[in-house]
Design a protein around this motif. Structure first.
Motif, short mmCIF file in Angstrom:
data_model
loop_
_atom_site.label_atom_id
_atom_site.label_comp_id
_atom_site.label_asym_id
_atom_site.label_seq_id
_atom_site.Cartn_x
_atom_site.Cartn_y
_atom_site.Cartn_z
N THR A 166 0.83 -1.21 0.00
CA THR A 166 0.00 0.00 0.00
C THR A 166 0.86 1.25 0.00
OG1 THR A 166 -1.81 -1.12 1.17
CG2 THR A 166 -1.76 1.27 1.30
N ARG A 167 1.82 1.30 0.90
CA ARG A 167 2.69 2.48 0.99
C ARG A 167 3.52 2.67 -0.27
NH1 ARG A 167 3.16 0.43 6.40
NH2 ARG A 167 5.01 -0.76 5.79
N ALA A 170 1.34 3.72 -3.21
CA ALA A 170 0.85 5.09 -3.02
C ALA A 170 1.87 6.10 -3.51
CB ALA A 170 0.51 5.32 -1.55
N ARG A 179 -4.76 7.37 -5.76
CA ARG A 179 -4.53 7.20 -4.32
C ARG A 179 -4.61 5.72 -3.95
NH1 ARG A 179 -8.28 8.60 -1.40
NH2 ARG A 179 -9.92 8.75 -2.98
N ASN A 181 -4.78 3.38 -0.35
CA ASN A 181 -4.88 3.33 1.11
C ASN A 181 -5.23 1.92 1.57
OD1 ASN A 181 -4.64 6.27 2.05
ND2 ASN A 181 -6.21 6.44 0.46
N LEU A 229 -12.74 6.27 1.87
CA LEU A 229 -11.39 6.34 1.31
C LEU A 229 -11.41 6.26 -0.22
CD1 LEU A 229 -9.46 4.10 3.85
CD2 LEU A 229 -9.27 6.59 3.58
N VAL A 237 -5.94 11.95 1.04
CA VAL A 237 -5.50 10.82 1.86
C VAL A 237 -4.90 9.76 0.95
CG1 VAL A 237 -6.19 9.05 3.51
CG2 VAL A 237 -7.37 11.27 3.52
N THR A 238 -3.63 9.47 1.14
CA THR A 238 -3.01 8.36 0.40
C THR A 238 -1.86 7.80 1.22
OG1 THR A 238 -2.30 7.61 -1.79
CG2 THR A 238 -1.28 9.64 -0.95
N ALA A 240 -2.18 5.73 3.58
CA ALA A 240 -2.61 5.61 4.98
C ALA A 240 -3.16 4.23 5.29
CB ALA A 240 -3.67 6.67 5.29
N ASN A 241 -3.15 3.90 6.56
CA ASN A 241 -3.76 2.67 7.06
C ASN A 241 -4.75 3.05 8.15
OD1 ASN A 241 -4.30 -0.06 7.75
ND2 ASN A 241 -2.72 0.02 9.33
N TRP A 242 -6.03 2.83 7.89
CA TRP A 242 -7.07 3.21 8.84
C TRP A 242 -7.52 1.99 9.64
CZ3 TRP A 242 -10.74 7.73 8.26
CH2 TRP A 242 -10.10 8.81 7.65
#
Length: 253
Positions: A166-167, A170, A179, A181, A229, A237-238, A240-242
């Motif tokens: 993900t990171r 991104a 994006r 996330n 998201l 928002v990109t 990110a881990n929610w």
């Protein structure tokens, strides 16, 4: 209904049940055209029936096989009338293995579903997102990606890899206005959780006791965050881990 996903084509893997089904229903409610991929054909048909008032297409497909992914995405985009603009990598596989006795085939089976499949889907849909400078990917990870417990090998490793992907993605696609996330659910009332409780029955009451909110989450709780998201409401928002875990991840001991 807020219409946050009007004009979006949302593709959900593992869309037949659980979190995937809830995401599909919420995305349709928000105005999206919805495509679903799953290996569970009968349950996929049942979910499609629930979405009878929306623009929806389904494909029985194996996300771990690149040919199957290419064919499924091709069929869905043709039926939905446009390229995928939102990808929700939700399909997952639990694992409770012993690192010293687990076979290579069993290891590959977990990583193929929980990590490789997410990459194959992203690889398939990203070129169009990059070309149109519009798109979002939401990867459904797990609380186990960062905080785990004994007996979750190698599930925790695969989900940690999904956060790393993900990171990395991104950063790679941000210059193209795309994006990426992740959400990390905790204990959510799904078939996979029931499978876990079946394997470790003592964990059911323990789980209720340690949650600050005092309850198990619902697939709809996760779907709300996923669709946020995916929408322009989260335009800044990109990477990110929610956490969607009822506060479990911030509790000490």
């Amino acid at each position: 209904m807020t219409g946050r996903l009007v004009n979006e084509v949302v593709l959900v893997t593992g869309g037949a049940r659980g979190i995937g089904r809830a995401v599909a229903l919420k995305a349709a409610e928000e105005g999206a055209a919805v495509g679903l991929i799953d290996v569970l054909g009968d349950q996929l048909a049942a979910t499609k029936a629930e979405l009878s008032g929306a623009k929806v297409a389904t494909a029985v497909g194996d996300i771990t096989d690149e040919v199957s992914v290419r064919q499924a995405v091709g069929r869905l985009t043709e039926e939905l009338g446009g390229p995928v603009t939102v990808l929700v990598n939700n399909a997952g596989k639990n694992s409770y293995a012993d690192a010293t006795t687990m076979s290579v085939a069993e290891w590959d089976g977990v990583f193929d579903v929980d990590l490789k499949g997410a990459w194959l889907l992203a690889r398939q849909v990203l070129p169009s997102m990059i070309e149109h400078r519009h798109g979002a990917i939401v990867n459904v990870a797990s609380i186990h990606a960062q905080l785990t417990t004994a007996g979750m090998f190698p599930y925790a490793a695969a989900k940690a890899g999904l956060l790393g992907m993900t990171r990395s993605l991104a950063l790679d696609v941000a210059p193209h206005n795309v994006r990426v996330n992740a959400v990390s659910p905790g204990y959510i009332a799904t078939d996979l959780l029931e499978e876990f409780f079946g394997e470790f029955p003592h964990e059911r009451e323990h789980a209720l006791g340690v949650h600050p909110l005092g309850r198990i989450g619902t697939p709809e709780n996760v779907a709300e965050v996923v669709c946020f998201l995916a929408s322009e409401a989260a335009a800044f928002v990109t990477g990110a881990n929610w956490a969607v875990d009822g506060g479990l991840g911030v509790r000490y001991a």
